[in-house]
Design a protein around this motif. Structure first.
Motif, PDB file in Angstrom:
ATOM      1  N   ARG A 146       0.477  -0.742  -0.009  1.00 23.47           N
ATOM      2  CA  ARG A 146       0.033  -0.060   0.089  1.00 23.47           C
ATOM      3  C   ARG A 146       1.031   1.095   0.261  1.00 23.47           C
ATOM      4  O   ARG A 146       0.690   2.214  -0.735  1.00 23.47           O
ATOM      5  CB  ARG A 146      -0.668   0.506   1.156  1.00 23.47           C
ATOM      6  N   ASP A 147       1.751   1.129   0.884  1.00 24.53           N
ATOM      7  CA  ASP A 147       2.828   2.750   1.019  1.00 24.53           C
ATOM      8  C   ASP A 147       3.507   2.254  -0.691  1.00 24.53           C
ATOM      9  O   ASP A 147       3.623   3.977  -0.818  1.00 24.53           O
ATOM     10  CB  ASP A 147       3.957   2.217   1.628  1.00 24.53           C
ATOM     11  N   GLY A 148       3.919   1.719  -1.382  1.00 24.24           N
ATOM     12  CA  GLY A 148       3.845   1.634  -2.410  1.00 24.24           C
ATOM     13  C   GLY A 148       3.349   2.050  -3.776  1.00 24.24           C
ATOM     14  O   GLY A 148       4.067   2.317  -4.589  1.00 24.24           O
ATOM     15  N   MET A 149       2.347   1.435  -3.295  1.00 22.11           N
ATOM     16  CA  MET A 149       1.439   2.535  -4.529  1.00 22.11           C
ATOM     17  C   MET A 149       1.304   3.311  -4.160  1.00 22.11           C
ATOM     18  O   MET A 149       1.074   4.097  -5.360  1.00 22.11           O
ATOM     19  CB  MET A 149       0.094   1.124  -4.737  1.00 22.11           C
ATOM     20  N   ASP A 150       0.410   4.243  -3.057  1.00 20.67           N
ATOM     21  CA  ASP A 150       0.325   5.531  -2.990  1.00 20.67           C
ATOM     22  C   ASP A 150       1.043   5.988  -3.267  1.00 20.67           C
ATOM     23  O   ASP A 150       1.436   7.345  -3.546  1.00 20.67           O
ATOM     24  CB  ASP A 150       0.112   5.747  -1.256  1.00 20.67           C
ATOM     25  N   SER A 151       2.936   5.777  -3.070  1.00 24.04           N
ATOM     26  CA  SER A 151       4.005   6.753  -3.612  1.00 24.04           C
ATOM     27  C   SER A 151       4.158   6.345  -4.611  1.00 24.04           C
ATOM     28  O   SER A 151       4.823   7.547  -5.126  1.00 24.04           O
ATOM     29  CB  SER A 151       4.895   6.299  -2.210  1.00 24.04           C
ATOM     30  N   GLY A 152       3.684   5.795  -5.483  1.00 27.04           N
ATOM     31  CA  GLY A 152       3.608   5.755  -7.290  1.00 27.04           C
ATOM     32  C   GLY A 152       5.203   4.739  -7.220  1.00 27.04           C
ATOM     33  O   GLY A 152       5.834   5.144  -8.026  1.00 27.04           O
ATOM     34  N   GLU A 153       5.651   4.486  -6.599  1.00 31.10           N
ATOM     35  CA  GLU A 153       7.045   3.637  -6.528  1.00 31.10           C
ATOM     36  C   GLU A 153       6.102   2.129  -7.047  1.00 31.10           C
ATOM     37  O   GLU A 153       7.227   1.651  -8.007  1.00 31.10           O
ATOM     38  CB  GLU A 153       8.006   3.761  -4.609  1.00 31.10           C
ATOM     39  N   PHE A 154       5.011   2.266  -6.498  1.00 29.25           N
ATOM     40  CA  PHE A 154       4.601   0.633  -7.449  1.00 29.25           C
ATOM     41  C   PHE A 154       3.371   0.856  -8.193  1.00 29.25           C
ATOM     42  O   PHE A 154       2.853   2.173  -8.043  1.00 29.25           O
ATOM     43  CB  PHE A 154       4.113  -0.374  -6.180  1.00 29.25           C
ATOM     44  N   ASP A 155       2.927  -0.083  -9.309  1.00 30.83           N
ATOM     45  CA  ASP A 155       2.786   0.525 -10.263  1.00 30.83           C
ATOM     46  C   ASP A 155       0.972   0.532  -9.261  1.00 30.83           C
ATOM     47  O   ASP A 155       0.500  -0.471  -9.040  1.00 30.83           O
ATOM     48  CB  ASP A 155       2.342  -0.884 -11.111  1.00 30.83           C
ATOM     49  N   PRO A 156       0.314   1.747  -9.659  1.00 32.86           N
ATOM     50  CA  PRO A 156      -0.923   1.937  -9.294  1.00 32.86           C
ATOM     51  C   PRO A 156      -1.873   1.079  -9.734  1.00 32.86           C
ATOM     52  O   PRO A 156      -3.288   1.297  -9.020  1.00 32.86           O
ATOM     53  CB  PRO A 156      -1.284   3.467  -8.790  1.00 32.86           C
ATOM     54  N   ASP A 157      -2.162   0.384 -10.950  1.00 33.22           N
ATOM     55  CA  ASP A 157      -2.946  -0.123 -11.785  1.00 33.22           C
ATOM     56  C   ASP A 157      -3.420  -1.462 -11.389  1.00 33.22           C
ATOM     57  O   ASP A 157      -3.726  -1.649 -11.554  1.00 33.22           O
ATOM     58  CB  ASP A 157      -2.235   0.457 -13.419  1.00 33.22           C
ATOM     59  N   LEU A 158      -2.001  -2.053 -10.754  1.00 28.30           N
ATOM     60  CA  LEU A 158      -2.232  -3.540  -9.983  1.00 28.30           C
ATOM     61  C   LEU A 158      -3.792  -3.493  -9.204  1.00 28.30           C
ATOM     62  O   LEU A 158      -3.546  -2.630  -8.666  1.00 28.30           O
ATOM     63  CB  LEU A 158      -1.055  -3.395  -9.902  1.00 28.30           C
TER      64      LEU A 158
END
Length: 213
Positions: A146-158
């Protein structure tokens, strides 16, 4: 140990000094003598109470074993929660999650054969402490993803739930003593980091490349 106090098979007040004494003593006896060799009567004798008194707190010896197992496994999840709550990038926390899970599991399971056998038994018999342990691991994975997606580090579309499930299952071999024991001839540290890198390649947000004339 609050969540363990309300597991199936446990009785009596949620917080009680005797409950803690039973679990602490049983932990010592299971590690010294083994689970199969330690009876409820032996635990009661050491505590200088009647065996029936122990049943006011635990439905069975398996319920005591589950509480002991849960207490031990909390040491692993405490360590990985420290990873999850660190201030490093989410990608680094994923790498550390695999590394620390392996390190803590190996340190706990193989430092004490009888504890290894107890945890393996708890997995085979699906004791409540195992379900709780799996949930805590998944909670850690959710937190980092969740942290990674919220920060944009992980793909938020996953798909969030799908990602969490995939990382959890990728991590599982490094938290299961039966699987670890079967893999002792392998370079587990390098293998864990290989899987972590593979997960990160799947998680990392793709950068859009603009093509200009």
């Amino acid at each position: 140990m609050s969540e363990l106090q309300h597991m199936p098979g446990q009785r009596g007040p949620a917080e009680h000094v005797m409950r803690e004494r039973i679990v602490a003593l049983a932990h010592t006896m299971f590690r010294n003598e083994g689970f199969a060799e330690t009876s409820v009567a032996k635990i009661a004798a050491e505590l200088e109470v009647a065996p029936t008194y122990l049943y006011k707190f635990f439905q069975s010896k398996d319920a005591i074993g589950s509480a002991v197992c849960g207490r031990a496994l909390e040491e692993i999840t405490d360590a990985i929660w420290a990873v999850a709550r660190s201030k490093t990038l989410a990608s680094q926390r994923i790498r550390d999650l695999f590394r620390v899970t392996l390190k803590e599991s190996m340190g706990m399971f193989f430092a004490d054969r009888k504890l290894l056998n107890l945890v393996a038994r708890s997995i085979t018999q699906d004791w409540p402490s195992i379900a709780a342990h799996k949930k805590r691991i998944k909670d850690v994975v959710e937190y980092i993803v969740r942290d990674g997606m919220d920060s944009g580090e992980f793909d938020p579309d996953l798909e969030f739930e799908e990602v969490v499930e995939a990382v959890f299952w990728a991590l599982r071999p490094y938290a299961d003593p039966r699987l670890l024991e079967q893999s002792m001839d392998m370079d587990l540290e390098n293998q864990a980091q290989l899987i972590a890198r593979f997960c990160l390649r799947a998680l990392t947000a793709r950068k859009t490349i603009e093509v200009t004339d």
